[in-house]
Design an enzyme around this catalytic site. Structure first.
Site, short mmCIF file in Angstrom:
data_model
loop_
_atom_site.label_atom_id
_atom_site.label_comp_id
_atom_site.label_asym_id
_atom_site.label_seq_id
_atom_site.Cartn_x
_atom_site.Cartn_y
_atom_site.Cartn_z
N TYR A 155 0.84 -1.21 0.00
CA TYR A 155 0.00 0.00 0.00
C TYR A 155 0.88 1.26 0.00
CZ TYR A 155 -3.88 3.03 1.59
OH TYR A 155 -4.83 4.00 1.72
N ALA A 157 3.92 1.57 -1.09
CA ALA A 157 4.57 1.71 -2.41
C ALA A 157 3.59 2.34 -3.40
CB ALA A 157 5.04 0.35 -2.91
P1 NAP Z 1 -13.50 2.35 0.85
O1 NAP Z 1 -14.56 2.86 1.75
O2 NAP Z 1 -13.01 0.95 1.02
O3 NAP Z 1 -13.96 2.58 -0.66
C1 NAP Z 1 -13.13 2.17 -1.71
C2 NAP Z 1 -13.69 2.66 -3.01
O4 NAP Z 1 -12.81 2.26 -4.06
C3 NAP Z 1 -15.04 2.02 -3.32
O5 NAP Z 1 -15.83 2.98 -3.98
C4 NAP Z 1 -14.67 0.88 -4.28
O6 NAP Z 1 -15.71 0.53 -5.19
C5 NAP Z 1 -13.52 1.51 -5.03
N1 NAP Z 1 -12.67 0.51 -5.66
C6 NAP Z 1 -11.94 -0.46 -5.07
N2 NAP Z 1 -11.28 -1.18 -5.99
C7 NAP Z 1 -11.60 -0.66 -7.20
C8 NAP Z 1 -11.26 -0.95 -8.54
N3 NAP Z 1 -10.43 -1.97 -8.85
N4 NAP Z 1 -11.80 -0.21 -9.52
C9 NAP Z 1 -12.65 0.82 -9.24
N5 NAP Z 1 -13.01 1.15 -7.99
C10 NAP Z 1 -12.50 0.42 -6.98
O7 NAP Z 1 -12.19 3.23 0.97
P2 NAP Z 1 -11.95 4.75 1.44
O8 NAP Z 1 -11.45 4.69 2.82
O9 NAP Z 1 -13.08 5.59 1.08
O10 NAP Z 1 -10.68 5.09 0.54
C11 NAP Z 1 -10.75 5.88 -0.64
C12 NAP Z 1 -9.34 6.22 -1.06
O11 NAP Z 1 -8.69 6.93 0.00
C13 NAP Z 1 -8.46 4.99 -1.33
O12 NAP Z 1 -7.58 5.26 -2.38
C14 NAP Z 1 -7.68 4.84 -0.03
O13 NAP Z 1 -6.46 4.17 -0.23
C15 NAP Z 1 -7.48 6.30 0.33
N6 NAP Z 1 -7.18 6.51 1.75
C16 NAP Z 1 -8.05 6.12 2.73
C17 NAP Z 1 -7.72 6.34 4.05
C18 NAP Z 1 -8.63 5.93 5.18
O14 NAP Z 1 -8.19 6.04 6.34
N7 NAP Z 1 -9.85 5.50 4.94
C19 NAP Z 1 -6.51 6.96 4.37
C20 NAP Z 1 -5.66 7.36 3.36
C21 NAP Z 1 -6.01 7.14 2.04
P3 NAP Z 1 -16.82 -0.58 -4.80
O15 NAP Z 1 -17.70 0.07 -3.76
O16 NAP Z 1 -17.52 -0.84 -6.06
O17 NAP Z 1 -16.06 -1.73 -4.25
#
Ligand code: NAP
Length: 247
Positions: A155, A157
């Site tokens: 992650y 990376a």
């Molecule tokens: P989340 O609630 O798990 O939602 C992930 C989203 O990404 C969902 O809409 C999912 O779609 C979509 N997704 C996953 N794999 C995909 C693919 N192969 N193609 C297209 N869409 C895909 O995650 P989140 O916490 O909101 O995170 C959103 C972003 O913020 C991510 O990049 C994560 O790494 C980053 N981030 C999150 C945090 C945190 O603490 N939550 C911190 C730093 C960065 P489906 O619903 O259809 O599965």
């Protein structure tokens, strides 16, 4: 309504941070394309909420790790709205394990979705935005891409790679009126972090100077800022939205 008439693609817009970004850009008047991988119902719900707020919105299934599905996402956006002004590379996954237990598959899956997926969408967006001589590309990195985190080599990376890609593309597109930036959230309350063991959560909380976890809306505000005219002289930057974790 600073984004009225603009079109935004938000990958992973079905839930979590992506959904909050869709709603925030909607409040500014942008038309929205909600990208998703598997959660059709959640994505349609996001689009319906945006429509109810008075903009046009569609949900489009597109696994960002698949080049053809990314191309179809952009084709559908162009056939519906005629342009792409804002791309938010938000889709992301985590497959955590200490490196000695991490499989090659766990590594590849995370890189393919978080990093290659963003590359594929950036490439499609760049072509259109260069012609338009206008665009905003914003990618969701992470505090983990800045500081690293045990158990997340894959992650980290992918998220550090996004920062390098952002800075490089910012240089490539600056002459065409396109800005490219990244947002690096800290610990945000979404499905992705819901399963964190209590002990790990407590340890992370101690590392947050502001003393609380973040909300998807905290992150969406930063994305909306970078998408708007107030950020037109900002490119190649990483905006940490982490309560001070990365200081
Ligand atoms: P989340 O609630 O798990 O939602 C992930 C989203 O990404 C969902 O809409 C999912 O779609 C979509 N997704 C996953 N794999 C995909 C693919 N192969 N193609 C297209 N869409 C895909 O995650 P989140 O916490 O909101 O995170 C959103 C972003 O913020 C991510 O990049 C994560 O790494 C980053 N981030 C999150 C945090 C945190 O603490 N939550 C911190 C730093 C960065 P489906 O619903 O259809 O599965």
């Amino acid at each position: 309504m600073k984004l009225k008439g603009k079109t935004a693609i938000v990958t992973g817009g079905s839930r979590g941070i992506g959904r909050a970004v869709c709603l925030r850009l909607t409040q500014q008047g942008a038309n929205i394309v909600v990208g998703y991988a598997g959660s059709a119902q959640a994505a349609e719900e996001t689009a319906a909420i945006c429509q109810a707020l008075g903009v046009q919105a569609i949900a489009v299934q597109a696994d960002v790790s698949r080049p053809k599905q990314c191309a179809a996402l952009f084709d559908k956006t162009i056939s519906t709205f005629g342009r792409v002004d804002i791309l938010v590379n938000n889709a992301g996954i985590a497959r955590d394990a200490l490196i000695i237990r991490m499989s090659e598959n766990q590594f590849d899956e995370v890189i393919d979705t978080n990093l290659k997926g963003a590359f594929l969408c950036m490439k499609l967006a760049a072509r259109l935005m260069m012609k338009q001589r206008y665009g905003r590309i914003i990618s969701m990195s992470s505090v983990v891409g800045v500081r690293g985190n045990a158990g997340q080599t894959n992650y980290a990376a992918s998220k550090a790679g996004l920062i390098g890609m952002t800075k490089s593309l910012a240089r490539e597109l600056a002459g065409r009126g396109v800005t490219v930036n990244a947002v690096a959230p800290g610990l945000i309350e979404t499905d992705m972090t819901a399963g964190l063991p209590q002990s790990a959560r407590q340890e992370m909380l101690r590392a947050i100077p502001l003393g609380r976890t973040g909300t998807p809306e905290d992150v969406a505000g930063a994305v909306a800022f970078l998408a708007g005219e107030d950020a037109s002289y900002i490119t190649g930057q990483v905006l940490c939205v982490d309560g001070g974790m990365a200081i």
